[in-house]
Design an enzyme around this catalytic site. Structure first.
Site, mmCIF file in Angstrom:
data_model
loop_
_atom_site.group_PDB
_atom_site.id
_atom_site.type_symbol
_atom_site.label_atom_id
_atom_site.label_comp_id
_atom_site.label_asym_id
_atom_site.label_seq_id
_atom_site.Cartn_x
_atom_site.Cartn_y
_atom_site.Cartn_z
ATOM 1 C CD GLU A 107 -3.153 0.527 2.256
ATOM 2 O OE1 GLU A 107 -2.740 0.574 3.426
ATOM 3 O OE2 GLU A 107 -4.340 0.272 1.976
ATOM 4 C CG HIS A 160 8.384 -29.549 1.531
ATOM 5 N ND1 HIS A 160 8.959 -30.775 1.310
ATOM 6 C CD2 HIS A 160 9.037 -29.023 2.593
ATOM 7 C CE1 HIS A 160 9.893 -30.990 2.219
ATOM 8 N NE2 HIS A 160 9.963 -29.930 3.009
ATOM 9 C CE LYS A 199 -12.317 1.744 1.467
ATOM 10 N NZ LYS A 199 -11.598 2.538 2.472
#
Lengths: 427, 427
Positions: free
Chosen positions: A275, A304, A417
């Protein structure tokens, strides 16, 4: 904590011109530190020195009764990642922290069940609702749903709620009106830099963690990270190294923690790096679409699954290998059930096995000529974690300066938003 | 499950030549499917059709007593990620699965405490130790330490151990010698493709999940994914889209799950993508250092930490947005405590809020002209998960073909393993 950059691929000589370039910014940070106050973008570095810690401790003490056993932290992003990072990294105490971030009925039901089935009275729990702006949809929704659900078992539980928000936000006003307990944080302190404000310190203090030690660790990182002595200023040096390697094409940062309890610390770093540095425009208003993509790996687990990509795939990852000395006391018995399967295990502690793995990984990175930094914790405690988190925050401030971006805003978050609000209105 | 590629940035016309290029490989897969058996690199696609499922169910039934309440799965990488992905995505049942992968004394102590403090007899638990090769250091070490620790409480617990390993491995030989219960998987099936072998199916069956439904979902993905009807063959189409966008510079794949219970599914995908495609050399032996770096995001959580980077930062991420219909029944009360903070919340369910967020994110991706695929689950259950996992495995096989790499090996993992062994020898 011991940090070594000898395998970063950047020499002290290559760093020199950038140390010079950063000198005015270093001075700016040192001035903010000297002058105190919370009127600058970088003012979060004054949090660990602030008098608000006494207030937080006093308030926390008031809630630390023998009855209390659960604190639910409702918050998302900068409002809970730092708290969770520190909480998950440290041994559990008598008071458990539960985190409610996004909306999820299954997760919500689990928490509600904990607060109603095994609890007999409301003094056994505390709800801490954290929203810097006071307008975070998930946090407000979760707070509303939780308080109304608890009402069925306990009646009004507003006396078990503490709100943490910006001084003067609507949320703060509401707490005053409704006589709900609250704490505030300075407006200039952004969410991702707020772990040493009430946001992080209050829930951790209620849970019994030593927040003074956390702040001591942070303070020493600030002394070092504002210092003009280059060898002391690791935050600056790591910023330069990361910046130069990013320009060399290493634009992914891999935080490789050889301890599963540090996964949440990685999530906190993700926000801090992603950010702060991921920007569409630079500080001159030029479209740049720059940034460093943070990834988090857990050793030995991810060896792994991801080692093949890291060693064989694109050479675009700058890695920090973080390990902890002497973590694992359990040992493999000398009389094994399956002595023929893996050589040289008998009688060894799990710590020895983990150290061999970390050593093997470091050697493999060296051989592959991939750039990395090593960070070894002597011990995971409040002091070392406070030091590490603050060092990282300073590093990111220096990186913002080097990349010529504003490390303190997040303008592109508005895009979704606005669209979400429209949909909520029509729903 | 509904998958839409309309925002992938790649048209059907652009895909056509690659469909043609992949035709021989599609035929190869269809032949393997038709012929059955486990003698090809891609033979994992025959697992969901195999008779081994009856054997797994019969064995699982033998352990499903009323007393059993905990299964500890010891395994790492391909030996536990698929199992964990499915287990975490589904509602909990009476038998709990606990996972022990890397060596960690704190995690180990938690598990040991569960098996000794709240258990009264050893029939309450089962240990499943999984290592394909039989030589995985962490798995063998954890198995040895756990069995020797349990001995102190219960005496010999080898009758509570089931081993899953390659037919004919040393580990398999040992189980025969010591009369320990075991299941095997075909040697040609690689770890990251083994979720529908005993590796994934046995623990899930013991825990009471419907492994026949899992396999039904997988079977339908195989019918579709080996089909010559392009509109049906989503695995192939997604492979082409991902490949072309990778060539356009989108070399990070972001799995964006709008449901926290899918985080482990993301970790399974990370291995599948990272290890299969991250290669130093192509199939002609030319050094290429190619690969797609997988990242996992959780909505809405990571919108509050990573959205700024995703929308503002480097345009290098190809995203799959995964959501689930109608997940969250809880609702915000009409009489809110804080009605002024977020508009249009009163009386809405959490599902409505989440749908508004997903809709907002989709719109923001469209506006930013960033490529993405949408995947909507009607329901999270064994059938849909089996379908999704198998579809992804086929997609990765096609991607290996397009990128001209061997999607089934992991040669670069040896680098650190050799170094680790040296250190263990000298420790």
């Amino acid at each position: 904590m011991n940090i070594s950059s000898k395998n970063s691929g950047i020499s002290a000589n290559q760093q020199k011109p950038f140390v010079k370039q950063l000198e005015p910014y270093r001075k700016h940070l040192a001035d903010i530190h000297k002058n105190g106050g919370f009127d600058q973008l970088e003012s979060s570095i004054n949090l660990p020195f602030s008098k608000h810690i006494d207030q937080i401790l006093a308030k926390a003490k008031g809630y630390q009764t023998k009855t209390l056993n659960t604190v639910v932290v409702i918050g998302i992003g900068g409002s809970n990642l730092g708290t969770q990072a520190i909480y998950e990294a440290l041994p559990k105490k008598n008071v458990e922290l539960l985190f409610l971030d996004t909306v999820s009925s299954s997760h919500f039901s689990n928490i509600l069940e904990r607060l109603t089935k095994t609890h007999k009275n409301k003094k056994q729990f505390l709800i801490v609702s954290i929203s810097k702006s006071g307008g975070t949809a998930e946090t407000i929704a979760n707070t509303e749903v939780l308080l109304s659900s608890l009402k069925k078992s306990y009646g009004d539980v507003r006396d078990r709620l503490v709100v943490i928000t910006d001084e003067g936000s609507k949320f703060h006003d509401e707490t005053i009106k409704q006589k709900i307990d609250s704490l505030t944080l300075p407006k200039m302190v952004g969410g991702r830099f707020s772990v040493f404000s009430a946001v992080g310190l209050f829930p951790l203090a209620v849970a019994g963690y030593d927040i003074r030690a956390l702040c001591r660790g942070a303070k020493s990182a600030i002394e070092d990270g504002t210092s003009s002595i280059t060898t002391k200023n690791i935050a600056m040096s790591l910023a330069i190294t990361t910046h130069l390697q990013q320009k060399n094409g290493f634009n992914i940062h891999n935080s490789f923690f050889f301890a599963p309890e540090l996964e949440c610390l990685g999530k906190w770093e993700r926000q801090l790096i992603g950010e702060s540095l991921g920007k569409e425009f630079d500080r001159n208003g030029k479209r740049v679409n720059v940034g460093i993509t943070p990834i988090v790996s857990i050793g030995s687990t991810d060896l792994h699954s991801m080692a093949q990509l890291y060693f064989g795939g694109p050479r675009d990852k700058f890695t920090t290998i973080v390990s902890i000395k002497d973590m694992h006391r359990h040992f493999v018995p000398k009389q094994q059930l399956f002595p023929t399967l893996v050589e040289n295990l008998a009688g060894k502690t799990l710590a020895t096995l983990m150290e061999a793995v970390v050593g093997g990984v470091v050697a493999a990175y060296q051989k592959s000529k991939l750039p990395f930094v090593e960070c070894v914790f002597d011990k995971l405690d409040e002091l070392s974690l406070g030091n590490f988190l603050q060092m990282r925050m300073l590093q990111i401030m220096y990186l913002g300066e080097l990349m010529n971006v504003n490390a303190f805003d997040q303008p592109n978050v508005e895009a979704y938003k606005v669209e979400t609000k429209k949909r909520l209105q029509n729903a």
